[in-house]
Design a protein around this motif. Structure first.
Motif, PDB file in Angstrom:
ATOM      1  N   ASP A  92      55.955  40.711  53.209  1.00  0.00           N
ATOM      2  CA  ASP A  92      56.382  40.354  51.858  1.00  0.00           C
ATOM      3  C   ASP A  92      55.236  40.572  50.879  1.00  0.00           C
ATOM      4  OD1 ASP A  92      54.636  38.283  52.341  1.00  0.00           O
ATOM      5  OD2 ASP A  92      56.194  36.786  52.674  1.00  0.00           O
ATOM      6  N   ASN A  93      55.491  40.301  49.606  1.00  0.00           N
ATOM      7  CA  ASN A  93      54.484  40.541  48.565  1.00  0.00           C
ATOM      8  C   ASN A  93      53.208  39.736  48.791  1.00  0.00           C
ATOM      9  OD1 ASN A  93      55.966  42.408  47.056  1.00  0.00           O
ATOM     10  ND2 ASN A  93      57.065  40.789  45.959  1.00  0.00           N
ATOM     11  N   LYS A  94      53.358  38.531  49.369  1.00  0.00           N
ATOM     12  CA  LYS A  94      52.193  37.676  49.570  1.00  0.00           C
ATOM     13  C   LYS A  94      51.211  38.278  50.566  1.00  0.00           C
ATOM     14  CE  LYS A  94      54.491  33.280  48.525  1.00  0.00           C
ATOM     15  NZ  LYS A  94      54.903  31.959  49.072  1.00  0.00           N
ATOM     16  N   ASN A  95      51.725  39.070  51.522  1.00  0.00           N
ATOM     17  CA  ASN A  95      50.863  39.633  52.571  1.00  0.00           C
ATOM     18  C   ASN A  95      50.533  41.093  52.339  1.00  0.00           C
ATOM     19  OD1 ASN A  95      50.654  37.282  54.238  1.00  0.00           O
ATOM     20  ND2 ASN A  95      52.809  37.542  54.729  1.00  0.00           N
ATOM     21  N   LYS A  96      50.922  41.617  51.191  1.00  0.00           N
ATOM     22  CA  LYS A  96      50.593  42.993  50.855  1.00  0.00           C
ATOM     23  C   LYS A  96      49.081  43.172  50.824  1.00  0.00           C
ATOM     24  CE  LYS A  96      51.052  46.372  47.108  1.00  0.00           C
ATOM     25  NZ  LYS A  96      51.567  46.592  45.734  1.00  0.00           N
ATOM     26  N   GLY A  97      48.589  44.234  51.468  1.00  0.00           N
ATOM     27  CA  GLY A  97      47.168  44.530  51.452  1.00  0.00           C
ATOM     28  C   GLY A  97      46.384  43.980  52.624  1.00  0.00           C
ATOM     29  N   ILE A  98      46.996  43.148  53.473  1.00  0.00           N
ATOM     30  CA  ILE A  98      46.295  42.584  54.623  1.00  0.00           C
ATOM     31  C   ILE A  98      46.204  43.629  55.738  1.00  0.00           C
ATOM     32  CG2 ILE A  98      48.352  41.663  55.759  1.00  0.00           C
ATOM     33  CD1 ILE A  98      46.728  39.194  56.510  1.00  0.00           C
ATOM     34  N   ARG A  99      45.151  43.559  56.540  1.00  0.00           N
ATOM     35  CA  ARG A  99      45.023  44.449  57.701  1.00  0.00           C
ATOM     36  C   ARG A  99      46.060  44.089  58.758  1.00  0.00           C
ATOM     37  NH1 ARG A  99      39.262  46.201  59.481  1.00  0.00           N
ATOM     38  NH2 ARG A  99      40.191  45.727  61.494  1.00  0.00           N
ATOM     39  N   ALA A 100      46.553  45.094  59.450  1.00  0.00           N
ATOM     40  CA  ALA A 100      47.589  44.868  60.462  1.00  0.00           C
ATOM     41  C   ALA A 100      47.087  43.966  61.583  1.00  0.00           C
ATOM     42  CB  ALA A 100      48.064  46.207  61.032  1.00  0.00           C
ATOM     43  N   ASP A 101      45.839  44.170  62.049  1.00  0.00           N
ATOM     44  CA  ASP A 101      45.358  43.357  63.170  1.00  0.00           C
ATOM     45  C   ASP A 101      45.144  41.907  62.756  1.00  0.00           C
ATOM     46  OD1 ASP A 101      43.192  43.998  61.571  1.00  0.00           O
ATOM     47  OD2 ASP A 101      41.811  44.392  63.230  1.00  0.00           O
ATOM     48  N   ILE A 102      44.734  41.665  61.522  1.00  0.00           N
ATOM     49  CA  ILE A 102      44.551  40.297  61.045  1.00  0.00           C
ATOM     50  C   ILE A 102      45.900  39.603  60.903  1.00  0.00           C
ATOM     51  CG2 ILE A 102      43.807  38.896  59.072  1.00  0.00           C
ATOM     52  CD1 ILE A 102      41.531  40.906  58.682  1.00  0.00           C
ATOM     53  N   PHE A 103      46.877  40.322  60.341  1.00  0.00           N
ATOM     54  CA  PHE A 103      48.221  39.749  60.197  1.00  0.00           C
ATOM     55  C   PHE A 103      48.785  39.329  61.553  1.00  0.00           C
ATOM     56  CE2 PHE A 103      52.795  40.083  60.413  1.00  0.00           C
ATOM     57  CZ  PHE A 103      53.219  39.391  59.291  1.00  0.00           C
ATOM     58  N   LEU A 104      48.702  40.237  62.542  1.00  0.00           N
ATOM     59  CA  LEU A 104      49.278  39.945  63.857  1.00  0.00           C
ATOM     60  C   LEU A 104      48.499  38.863  64.589  1.00  0.00           C
ATOM     61  CD1 LEU A 104      50.218  43.549  65.032  1.00  0.00           C
ATOM     62  CD2 LEU A 104      51.788  41.680  64.512  1.00  0.00           C
ATOM     63  N   SER A 105      47.192  38.825  64.392  1.00  0.00           N
ATOM     64  CA  SER A 105      46.386  37.782  65.029  1.00  0.00           C
ATOM     65  C   SER A 105      46.888  36.409  64.636  1.00  0.00           C
ATOM     66  CB  SER A 105      44.915  37.934  64.626  1.00  0.00           C
ATOM     67  OG  SER A 105      44.162  36.861  65.122  1.00  0.00           O
ATOM     68  N   HIS A 106      47.194  36.241  63.351  1.00  0.00           N
ATOM     69  CA  HIS A 106      47.688  34.937  62.906  1.00  0.00           C
ATOM     70  C   HIS A 106      49.160  34.738  63.271  1.00  0.00           C
ATOM     71  CE1 HIS A 106      48.107  31.301  60.655  1.00  0.00           C
ATOM     72  NE2 HIS A 106      49.182  31.802  60.053  1.00  0.00           N
ATOM     73  N   ALA A 107      49.984  35.761  63.055  1.00  0.00           N
ATOM     74  CA  ALA A 107      51.422  35.608  63.307  1.00  0.00           C
ATOM     75  C   ALA A 107      51.717  35.295  64.769  1.00  0.00           C
ATOM     76  CB  ALA A 107      52.155  36.878  62.885  1.00  0.00           C
ATOM     77  N   LEU A 108      50.918  35.872  65.682  1.00  0.00           N
ATOM     78  CA  LEU A 108      51.132  35.663  67.117  1.00  0.00           C
ATOM     79  C   LEU A 108      50.207  34.588  67.684  1.00  0.00           C
ATOM     80  CD1 LEU A 108      51.383  39.431  68.126  1.00  0.00           C
ATOM     81  CD2 LEU A 108      53.265  37.818  67.912  1.00  0.00           C
ATOM     82  N   ASN A 109      49.255  34.131  66.828  1.00  0.00           N
ATOM     83  CA  ASN A 109      48.291  33.101  67.237  1.00  0.00           C
ATOM     84  C   ASN A 109      47.465  33.535  68.446  1.00  0.00           C
ATOM     85  OD1 ASN A 109      47.013  30.758  66.643  1.00  0.00           O
ATOM     86  ND2 ASN A 109      48.416  29.462  67.787  1.00  0.00           N
ATOM     87  N   ILE A 110      46.972  34.759  68.382  1.00  0.00           N
ATOM     88  CA  ILE A 110      46.088  35.289  69.419  1.00  0.00           C
ATOM     89  C   ILE A 110      44.873  35.909  68.733  1.00  0.00           C
ATOM     90  CG2 ILE A 110      47.939  35.693  71.090  1.00  0.00           C
ATOM     91  CD1 ILE A 110      47.964  38.607  70.305  1.00  0.00           C
ATOM     92  N   SER A 111      43.831  36.195  69.495  1.00  0.00           N
ATOM     93  CA  SER A 111      42.614  36.751  68.909  1.00  0.00           C
ATOM     94  C   SER A 111      42.838  38.186  68.451  1.00  0.00           C
ATOM     95  CB  SER A 111      41.475  36.712  69.931  1.00  0.00           C
ATOM     96  OG  SER A 111      41.761  37.594  71.004  1.00  0.00           O
ATOM     97  N   ARG A 112      41.973  38.649  67.558  1.00  0.00           N
ATOM     98  CA  ARG A 112      42.092  40.036  67.089  1.00  0.00           C
ATOM     99  C   ARG A 112      41.848  41.028  68.213  1.00  0.00           C
ATOM    100  NH1 ARG A 112      38.731  40.407  61.575  1.00  0.00           N
ATOM    101  NH2 ARG A 112      39.135  42.620  61.851  1.00  0.00           N
TER     102      ARG A 112
END
Length: 356
Positions: free
Chosen positions: A19-39
């Motif tokens: 969504d607009n709030k997460n525009k510009g974030i790195r893919a690995d950082i986004f997934l690290s938080h969304a899945l709650n696992i390390s980068r």
């Protein structure tokens, strides 16, 4: 694109639409938080071609995400785990016609935020099991009065009707409802203390939060009390951390006065303390399990009868095992079942902060 989606549908375990709030974030950082696992684990998945960006394998860890991009996880292991969540039997701490108190397990998000988020949620569980739920919020938040992070376990209150929901929401605002947490951190507090730094979204990492200047108009007020737990003696039977001079696991209590996203984790990070397992907020130690954060104690007034109620959510097995391994917890053991630990957080807090 639609054809590729159908061909791979049976392998997809998670889908995230940016969504607009997460525009510009790195893919690995986004997934690290969304899945709650390390980068590093995310980067492992990317290397194994288990992550798709807009239906094509993601090739760059730091790919910048744009609004309406779709990330898909096609790891068979993750899919199996998500499927098993549907067979949960979540412990009920209390139930009547107005409220439901559960001991939420780890690895379960409370509610989704948009229609393309396919993760199984606590709301899905409640609906699947026929619980009556309030509908003051949107369809994703039925019954939800407050939330816990995905990998935070413990006591959570659910409203079964709108009158109860309104009353409980008011209790949170007026602090009649009290929420206390157990946190296993990487080194001792210098002293029990009040942390009252405003919280805002990280300007570059849109899934992350930071503390900021009190004059920042985009930030939200946040207040947490962290306090030491007495009579926890270091165990002599385990030396896992003895060679790590900067890491001395310590169990503390936390009381929320506000309920901002990631508040405990952000405030601990601000005082250079980190919850074991919380790599997203800079834990760099040797512990590799899930985040050791548990909502242990909850008190409130019944929304109909106004009777005061108190609930202790039993500590999950992995966290109890950690405590038994690294500490002498005899002070807090159940006399009938020594494996069970109950820590009177409200009493300890009141002894240390009587004037708050």
């Amino acid at each position: 694109m639609q054809q590729n989606f159908k061909q791979m549908h049976t392998k997809i375990s998670n889908i995230f639409t940016i969504d607009n709030k997460n525009k510009g974030i790195r893919a690995d950082i986004f997934l690290s938080h969304a899945l709650n696992i390390s980068r590093s684990k995310v980067q492992n998945l990317i290397n194994k071609k288990a992550v798709l960006l807009n239906s094509s394998p993601l090739n760059k860890y730091g790919a910048t995400l744009n609004t309406n991009d779709t990330l898909m996880l096609i790891s068979p292991t993750e899919s199996k785990k998500d499927s098993s969540l549907k067979n949960l039997n979540i412990p009920i701490l209390y139930e009547d016609s107005d409220i439901l108190i559960l001991n939420k397990p780890t690895n379960l998000i409370v509610h989704r935020t948009h229609e393309k988020d396919l993760q199984f949620t606590l709301v899905d569980y409640l609906r699947n099991n026929g619980f009556k739920l309030s509908n003051l919020g949107d369809s994703y938040r039925l019954g939800i009065v407050h939330r816990l992070d995905k990998n935070t376990s413990g006591a959570i209150v659910i409203a079964k009707n709108n009158v109860a929901h309104e009353n409980l929401s008011k209790q949170i605002k007026t602090r009649q409802m009290g929420r206390y947490y157990l946190c296993m951190i990487d080194k001792p507090l210098k002293a029990s203390q009040i942390v009252e730094f405003p919280i805002m979204r990280h300007p570059k990492h849109r899934l992350k939060y930071i503390t900021t200047n009190p004059n920042n108009t985009t930030a939200k007020r946040a207040k947490t009390v962290f306090f030491e737990i007495p009579n926890l003696y270091d165990s002599t039977c385990d030396s896992t951390f003895s060679s790590i001079k900067t890491e001395i696991p310590t169990l503390i209590g936390a009381k929320l006065f506000t309920g901002r996203t990631h508040q405990i984790r952000v405030h601990l990070n601000a005082i250079n303390r980190h919850i074991l397992g919380d790599a997203f907020y800079n834990y760099k130690g040797s512990y590799t399990g899930r985040i050791l954060l548990h909502a242990h104690f909850l008190h409130l007034f019944h929304p109909k009868t106004q009777k005061p109620l108190e609930f202790y959510a039993p500590i999950p097995t992995d966290m109890q095992d950690f405590l038994h391994t690294h500490f002498n917890v005899s002070t807090y053991q159940n006399t009938e079942n020594p494996k069970l630990i109950t820590i009177p957080l409200a009493q300890i807090y009141q002894q240390q902060f009587r004037t708050i």
